[in-house]
Design a protein around this motif. Sequence first.
Motif, short mmCIF file in Angstrom:
data_model
loop_
_atom_site.label_atom_id
_atom_site.label_comp_id
_atom_site.label_asym_id
_atom_site.label_seq_id
_atom_site.Cartn_x
_atom_site.Cartn_y
_atom_site.Cartn_z
N ALA A 123 31.27 60.21 5.38
CA ALA A 123 31.64 58.79 5.30
C ALA A 123 30.40 57.90 5.21
N LEU A 124 30.45 56.99 4.25
CA LEU A 124 29.37 56.03 4.06
C LEU A 124 29.98 54.64 4.02
N GLU A 125 29.44 53.75 4.83
CA GLU A 125 29.92 52.36 4.87
C GLU A 125 28.75 51.43 4.60
N ILE A 126 29.01 50.45 3.76
CA ILE A 126 28.03 49.40 3.50
C ILE A 126 28.63 48.12 4.05
N VAL A 127 27.94 47.52 5.02
CA VAL A 127 28.44 46.32 5.68
C VAL A 127 27.68 45.12 5.10
N LYS A 129 27.52 40.66 4.69
CA LYS A 129 27.89 39.35 5.23
C LYS A 129 27.44 38.31 4.21
N ASP A 130 28.39 37.55 3.71
CA ASP A 130 28.11 36.55 2.67
C ASP A 130 27.33 37.14 1.51
N GLY A 131 27.70 38.38 1.13
CA GLY A 131 27.10 39.04 -0.01
C GLY A 131 25.81 39.79 0.26
N ILE A 132 25.28 39.69 1.47
CA ILE A 132 24.00 40.31 1.81
C ILE A 132 24.26 41.57 2.64
N VAL A 133 23.65 42.69 2.23
CA VAL A 133 23.81 43.95 2.97
C VAL A 133 23.20 43.78 4.37
N GLN A 134 24.03 44.06 5.37
CA GLN A 134 23.60 43.97 6.76
C GLN A 134 23.30 45.34 7.37
N ASP A 135 24.08 46.35 6.89
CA ASP A 135 23.94 47.67 7.49
C ASP A 135 24.46 48.72 6.52
N ILE A 136 23.90 49.92 6.59
CA ILE A 136 24.39 51.07 5.86
C ILE A 136 24.63 52.15 6.89
N ARG A 137 25.88 52.52 7.06
CA ARG A 137 26.26 53.49 8.10
C ARG A 137 26.60 54.85 7.47
N GLY A 138 26.14 55.90 8.12
CA GLY A 138 26.46 57.25 7.66
C GLY A 138 25.54 57.73 6.57
N ASN A 139 24.38 57.11 6.44
CA ASN A 139 23.42 57.49 5.41
C ASN A 139 22.27 58.27 6.04
N ASP A 140 22.63 59.25 6.88
CA ASP A 140 21.62 60.02 7.62
C ASP A 140 20.90 60.98 6.72
#
Length: 140
Positions: A123-127, A129-140
């Motif tokens: 699972a990979l999530e890109i978070v 906020k107002d179009g700006i990447v805040q976090d990338i989860r699961g990209n270990d």
Amino acid sequence: MGVQLKRTATIKVIVTEEFKKYLVSELERAIKNLDTQLAQMEDQGKKLIDTLKKQGEKTKKQVAAISQQINLDRQQERLAKADLEKKIQDAQLLPLNSEFIQGTVDGTVDVAKGDNLYKKLGALEIVIKDGIVQDIRGND
């Protein structure tokens, strides 16, 4: 030597007032597009029916089939429109700073001998906020 594999990433949005406005406007635009498409289909159908009626008795079945299709399209449009209107209501009620799943995107990941495939394709999530990447989860 490695290979590239397809990977799906979930896009999550941190809800802000700006995002809510954007989401509502996109849904409203989709409703307008549905209305326009239906109006065009109805116009085309009516023109075809008028043309067929002028041709006489042989075309009664075709006229009935076209009329039935127009009614089905109208019903489907009403259901889709009601669904979009519900989504607008839901969008307006989204709590600020909550995470909203906006959709998914496909990308690729490089895989080589010795890699943990489960981690690479997990699972990979890109978070954003107002179009700006805040976090990338699961990209270990």
